[in-house]
Write a protein that holds these residues in place. Structure first.
Motif, PDB file in Angstrom:
ATOM      1  N   THR A  76     -58.880  36.317   1.488  1.00 39.82           N
ATOM      2  CA  THR A  76     -59.403  37.774   1.685  1.00 39.82           C
ATOM      3  C   THR A  76     -58.296  38.817   1.537  1.00 39.82           C
ATOM      4  O   THR A  76     -58.497  39.964   1.295  1.00 39.82           O
ATOM      5  CB  THR A  76     -60.333  38.078   2.874  1.00 39.82           C
ATOM      6  OG1 THR A  76     -59.315  38.085   3.862  1.00 39.82           O
ATOM      7  CG2 THR A  76     -61.093  37.139   2.898  1.00 39.82           C
ATOM      8  N   GLY A  77     -57.085  38.248   1.803  1.00 40.23           N
ATOM      9  CA  GLY A  77     -55.989  39.228   2.065  1.00 40.23           C
ATOM     10  C   GLY A  77     -56.064  40.135   3.213  1.00 40.23           C
ATOM     11  O   GLY A  77     -54.944  40.589   3.473  1.00 40.23           O
ATOM     12  N   GLN A  78     -56.995  39.622   4.291  1.00 39.80           N
ATOM     13  CA  GLN A  78     -56.889  40.384   5.448  1.00 39.80           C
ATOM     14  C   GLN A  78     -56.929  39.312   6.571  1.00 39.80           C
ATOM     15  O   GLN A  78     -57.058  38.078   6.565  1.00 39.80           O
ATOM     16  CB  GLN A  78     -58.321  40.923   5.556  1.00 39.80           C
ATOM     17  CG  GLN A  78     -58.603  42.329   4.570  1.00 39.80           C
ATOM     18  CD  GLN A  78     -59.579  42.893   5.033  1.00 39.80           C
ATOM     19  OE1 GLN A  78     -60.714  42.406   4.458  1.00 39.80           O
ATOM     20  NE2 GLN A  78     -59.735  44.281   5.452  1.00 39.80           N
ATOM     21  N   MET A  79     -56.463  39.694   7.663  1.00 43.14           N
ATOM     22  CA  MET A  79     -56.213  38.930   9.099  1.00 43.14           C
ATOM     23  C   MET A  79     -57.924  39.075   9.665  1.00 43.14           C
ATOM     24  O   MET A  79     -58.688  39.908   9.326  1.00 43.14           O
ATOM     25  CB  MET A  79     -55.537  39.611   9.929  1.00 43.14           C
ATOM     26  CG  MET A  79     -53.995  39.597   9.573  1.00 43.14           C
ATOM     27  SD  MET A  79     -53.226  37.729   9.143  1.00 43.14           S
ATOM     28  CE  MET A  79     -52.621  37.363  10.841  1.00 43.14           C
ATOM     29  N   PRO A  80     -58.024  38.019  10.334  1.00 43.22           N
ATOM     30  CA  PRO A  80     -59.525  37.845  10.926  1.00 43.22           C
ATOM     31  C   PRO A  80     -60.192  38.808  11.629  1.00 43.22           C
ATOM     32  O   PRO A  80     -60.997  39.214  11.340  1.00 43.22           O
ATOM     33  CB  PRO A  80     -59.191  36.656  11.794  1.00 43.22           C
ATOM     34  CG  PRO A  80     -58.093  35.699  11.135  1.00 43.22           C
ATOM     35  CD  PRO A  80     -57.317  36.495  10.557  1.00 43.22           C
ATOM     36  N   LYS A  81     -59.198  39.620  12.564  1.00 42.74           N
ATOM     37  CA  LYS A  81     -59.563  40.667  13.288  1.00 42.74           C
ATOM     38  C   LYS A  81     -60.078  41.972  12.531  1.00 42.74           C
ATOM     39  O   LYS A  81     -60.856  42.694  12.782  1.00 42.74           O
ATOM     40  CB  LYS A  81     -58.671  41.194  14.276  1.00 42.74           C
ATOM     41  CG  LYS A  81     -57.368  41.564  13.742  1.00 42.74           C
ATOM     42  CD  LYS A  81     -56.331  41.762  15.098  1.00 42.74           C
ATOM     43  CE  LYS A  81     -55.101  42.188  14.665  1.00 42.74           C
ATOM     44  NZ  LYS A  81     -54.145  42.592  15.509  1.00 42.74           N
TER      45      LYS A  81
END
Length: 289
Positions: free
Chosen positions: A159-164
């Protein structure tokens, strides 16, 4: 040495508080709470007894409510030998002068590797990590490899994002079995775990492949090591190492999962984990909460 008819109750096991550990003589073995603490202690009891017999030293067990607590115990010299996951070992290496020397070989695969996985509840329409955007997801512990580091990497990769940032609600269940039960009870939309705990819970009938459907598996990971403090006397380290690596000649070895034996490992075997921590830019404070 034979350990037949072993009957162990939680009350019979000595779990040391921090102050007691400092006063204790002999060796203290620390166990991270990957699963229920009582179950972890029971699984390692034959090895505790064997280590005690082979080294001639009293061996007591220390557990904590989280992974960081066992690392802290070793850092303060109150834990001598410990079972860690790959990431918690890498952290203990930096924080507590830990040195990996053995790893369990799985009876089912003949390998010391294992895999991280994501599971979703029965009836879930989720088919990929991308489908978990904005949903509630439980990991295990910030210092867990299969329940923290690897799922974080998989989310960032997808996703290119961190989980939080990507999930709507992001929590830590505290143990692998707790994460699985959160999925079964539909308290969360998905959870991270590993194939060792997942298969164990399937075999016990605690979950089913329908109640906890595997969404995806990671690539194989280096196994969870047994470690000792590097500053222990060389003779004691040699005794511990020899006892663990040759235990299968005398007893049915036990530990995390169904094991056939323990094989030797070195710190270099965990470079992949160090590289992932660096690649993700994870800070010490994020992993040792």
């Amino acid at each position: 040495m034979k350990l037949n008819n072993l009957k162990l109750t939680f009350a019979a096991v000595t779990i040391l508080g921090m102050q007691t550990i400092a006063e204790a003589k002999g060796l203290v073995m620390g166990l991270i709470p990957a699963e229920n603490n009582e179950e972890m202690i029971e699984k390692f009891e034959p090895m505790r007894q064997y280590l005690e017999a082979k080294t001639g030293e009293p061996v007591k067990v220390f557990t904590a409510t989280d992974y960081a607590g066992v690392i802290e115990g070793m850092k303060k010299g109150r834990v001598d030998v410990a079972w860690f996951g790959p990431l918690s070992y890498v952290l203990a290496e930096k924080e507590a002068n830990a040195e990996a020397f053995a790893v369990g070989v799985r009876a089912d695969t003949g390998l010391s590797t294992y895999r991280s996985l994501f599971v979703v509840p029965e009836g879930s329409t989720v088919q990929s990590i991308a489908d978990l955007k904005g949903k509630s997801v439980a990991f295990v512990d910030p210092a867990s490899t299969s329940g923290g580091l690897i799922p974080t990497y998989l989310v960032k990769q997808a996703t290119g994002q961190m989980p939080k940032e990507f999930f709507g609600e992001f929590t830590y269940a505290g143990s692998h079995d707790a994460a699985e039960m959160a999925v079964k009870n539909k308290s969360v939309d998905a959870a991270a775990d590993n194939d060792i705990t997942y298969e164990k819970m399937l075999a016990k009938g605690l979950i089913s492949k329908e109640s906890n459907r595997v969404l995806l598996y990671s690539d194989p990971l280096p196994g969870s090591p047994m470690v000792y403090r590097k500053d222990l006397p060389e003779a004691i380290k040699a005794n511990i190492r020899e006892a663990i690596l040759h235990a299968h000649n005398d007893i049915k070895v036990t530990g995390y999962g169904d094991l056939a034996k323990y094989d030797p490992v070195t710190p270099a075997d965990y470079q992949k984990i160090r590289d992932l921590v660096s690649e993700l830019g994870l800070l010490r404070e994020e992993m040792l909460k």
